[in-house]
Write a protein that holds these residues in place. Structure first.
Motif, PDB file in Angstrom:
ATOM      1  N   ARG A  26      61.542  60.333 -11.967  1.00 18.05           N
ATOM      2  CA  ARG A  26      61.124  60.798 -13.133  1.00 18.05           C
ATOM      3  C   ARG A  26      60.567  62.284 -12.840  1.00 18.05           C
ATOM      4  N   SER A  27      59.745  62.240 -12.173  1.00 20.22           N
ATOM      5  CA  SER A  27      59.327  63.640 -11.553  1.00 20.22           C
ATOM      6  C   SER A  27      60.215  64.635 -11.113  1.00 20.22           C
ATOM      7  N   LEU A  28      61.364  64.186 -10.369  1.00 15.24           N
ATOM      8  CA  LEU A  28      62.606  65.028 -10.204  1.00 15.24           C
ATOM      9  C   LEU A  28      63.298  65.483 -11.428  1.00 15.24           C
ATOM     10  N   TRP A  29      63.213  64.531 -12.357  1.00 18.99           N
ATOM     11  CA  TRP A  29      64.112  64.738 -13.689  1.00 18.99           C
ATOM     12  C   TRP A  29      63.296  65.890 -14.295  1.00 18.99           C
ATOM     13  N   VAL A  30      62.015  65.915 -14.534  1.00 18.41           N
ATOM     14  CA  VAL A  30      61.203  66.869 -15.126  1.00 18.41           C
ATOM     15  C   VAL A  30      61.398  68.304 -14.549  1.00 18.41           C
ATOM     16  N   ILE A  31      61.522  68.215 -13.177  1.00 17.04           N
ATOM     17  CA  ILE A  31      61.398  69.519 -12.404  1.00 17.04           C
ATOM     18  C   ILE A  31      62.808  70.128 -12.677  1.00 17.04           C
ATOM     19  N   PHE A  32      63.904  69.281 -12.726  1.00 18.60           N
ATOM     20  CA  PHE A  32      65.290  69.584 -12.844  1.00 18.60           C
ATOM     21  C   PHE A  32      65.577  70.473 -14.388  1.00 18.60           C
ATOM     22  N   LEU A  33      64.661  69.786 -15.355  1.00 17.59           N
ATOM     23  CA  LEU A  33      64.874  70.189 -16.745  1.00 17.59           C
ATOM     24  C   LEU A  33      64.096  71.408 -16.868  1.00 17.59           C
ATOM     25  N   THR A  34      62.808  71.473 -16.166  1.00 18.27           N
ATOM     26  CA  THR A  34      62.385  72.777 -16.093  1.00 18.27           C
ATOM     27  C   THR A  34      63.011  74.109 -15.410  1.00 18.27           C
ATOM     28  N   GLN A  35      63.791  73.623 -14.570  1.00 18.16           N
ATOM     29  CA  GLN A  35      64.671  74.705 -13.969  1.00 18.16           C
ATOM     30  C   GLN A  35      66.026  75.124 -14.758  1.00 18.16           C
ATOM     31  N   LYS A  36      66.259  74.214 -15.696  1.00 11.36           N
ATOM     32  CA  LYS A  36      67.280  74.598 -16.854  1.00 11.36           C
ATOM     33  C   LYS A  36      66.630  75.222 -18.134  1.00 11.36           C
ATOM     34  N   GLN A  37      65.468  75.578 -17.762  1.00 14.22           N
ATOM     35  CA  GLN A  37      64.781  76.427 -18.949  1.00 14.22           C
ATOM     36  C   GLN A  37      64.529  75.604 -20.161  1.00 14.22           C
ATOM     37  N   PHE A  38      64.166  74.205 -20.099  1.00 10.14           N
ATOM     38  CA  PHE A  38      63.771  73.392 -20.998  1.00 10.14           C
ATOM     39  C   PHE A  38      62.209  73.757 -21.053  1.00 10.14           C
ATOM     40  N   SER A  39      61.791  73.742 -22.604  1.00 10.70           N
ATOM     41  CA  SER A  39      60.282  73.782 -22.474  1.00 10.70           C
ATOM     42  C   SER A  39      59.713  72.502 -22.533  1.00 10.70           C
ATOM     43  N   MET A  40      58.369  72.367 -22.455  1.00 10.69           N
ATOM     44  CA  MET A  40      57.858  71.246 -22.170  1.00 10.69           C
ATOM     45  C   MET A  40      58.017  70.132 -23.567  1.00 10.69           C
ATOM     46  N   THR A  41      58.007  70.956 -24.606  1.00 10.35           N
ATOM     47  CA  THR A  41      58.424  70.173 -25.967  1.00 10.35           C
ATOM     48  C   THR A  41      59.881  69.682 -25.855  1.00 10.35           C
ATOM     49  N   ASP A  42      60.742  70.431 -25.370  1.00 12.90           N
ATOM     50  CA  ASP A  42      62.081  69.846 -25.192  1.00 12.90           C
ATOM     51  C   ASP A  42      62.345  68.846 -24.360  1.00 12.90           C
ATOM     52  N   ILE A  43      61.486  68.875 -23.285  1.00  9.74           N
ATOM     53  CA  ILE A  43      61.528  67.737 -22.224  1.00  9.74           C
ATOM     54  C   ILE A  43      60.881  66.565 -22.696  1.00  9.74           C
ATOM     55  N   GLY A  44      59.653  66.760 -23.609  1.00  8.85           N
ATOM     56  CA  GLY A  44      59.136  65.308 -24.315  1.00  8.85           C
ATOM     57  C   GLY A  44      60.190  64.691 -25.126  1.00  8.85           C
ATOM     58  N   ILE A  45      61.131  65.519 -25.870  1.00  5.94           N
ATOM     59  CA  ILE A  45      61.817  65.075 -26.793  1.00  5.94           C
ATOM     60  C   ILE A  45      63.104  64.379 -26.233  1.00  5.94           C
ATOM     61  N   VAL A  46      63.288  65.067 -25.092  1.00  6.59           N
ATOM     62  CA  VAL A  46      64.475  64.305 -24.121  1.00  6.59           C
ATOM     63  C   VAL A  46      64.027  62.911 -23.725  1.00  6.59           C
ATOM     64  N   GLU A  47      62.791  62.844 -23.095  1.00 10.00           N
ATOM     65  CA  GLU A  47      62.091  61.688 -22.479  1.00 10.00           C
ATOM     66  C   GLU A  47      62.025  60.520 -23.652  1.00 10.00           C
ATOM     67  N   ALA A  48      61.644  61.065 -24.891  1.00 11.20           N
ATOM     68  CA  ALA A  48      61.455  60.170 -26.003  1.00 11.20           C
ATOM     69  C   ALA A  48      62.759  59.429 -26.443  1.00 11.20           C
ATOM     70  N   LEU A  49      63.907  60.165 -26.504  1.00 12.53           N
ATOM     71  CA  LEU A  49      65.415  59.860 -26.778  1.00 12.53           C
ATOM     72  C   LEU A  49      65.742  58.915 -25.434  1.00 12.53           C
ATOM     73  N   LEU A  50      65.484  59.398 -24.409  1.00 12.62           N
ATOM     74  CA  LEU A  50      65.722  58.463 -23.125  1.00 12.62           C
ATOM     75  C   LEU A  50      65.223  57.127 -23.648  1.00 12.62           C
TER      76      LEU A  50
END
Length: 64
Positions: A26-50
Motif C-alpha cells: 500500500r505504501s508503494l502504491w501511494v508512492i507510485f500514484l504520487t509519481q504519476k502526479q496524483f494529488s492526495m485527494t485523488d489518491i484518497g478517492i482511488v483508495e476509497a474506490l478500491l
C-alpha cells in the motif's frame, strides 16, 4: 503431558499475521500514484474506490 501438535504452529501463525498486516504494497502504491502526479485527494478517492470494490465483491461472493 504431551502438547497438541498445533501448539508448535502458534508462534508461526503470529509471525505470519504480523507480517501480513504491515501492508508494504500500500505504501508503494501511494508512492507510485504520487509519481504519476496524483494529488492526495485523488489518491484518497482511488483508495476509497478500491476498498469499496473489495467490500462489494466480498458480499457478492458470499451471496453466490
Amino acid at each position: 503431558m504431551k502438547k497438541p501438535l498445533y501448539h508448535q504452529n502458534i508462534p508461526s501463525m503470529y509471525r505470519y499475521i504480523f507480517l501480513a498486516q504491515l501492508f508494504f504494497d500500500r505504501s508503494l502504491w501511494v508512492i507510485f500514484l504520487t509519481q504519476k502526479q496524483f494529488s492526495m485527494t485523488d489518491i484518497g478517492i482511488v483508495e476509497a474506490l478500491l476498498h469499496l470494490s473489495i467490500v462489494i465483491f466480498e458480499i457478492y461472493r458470499d451471496i453466490m
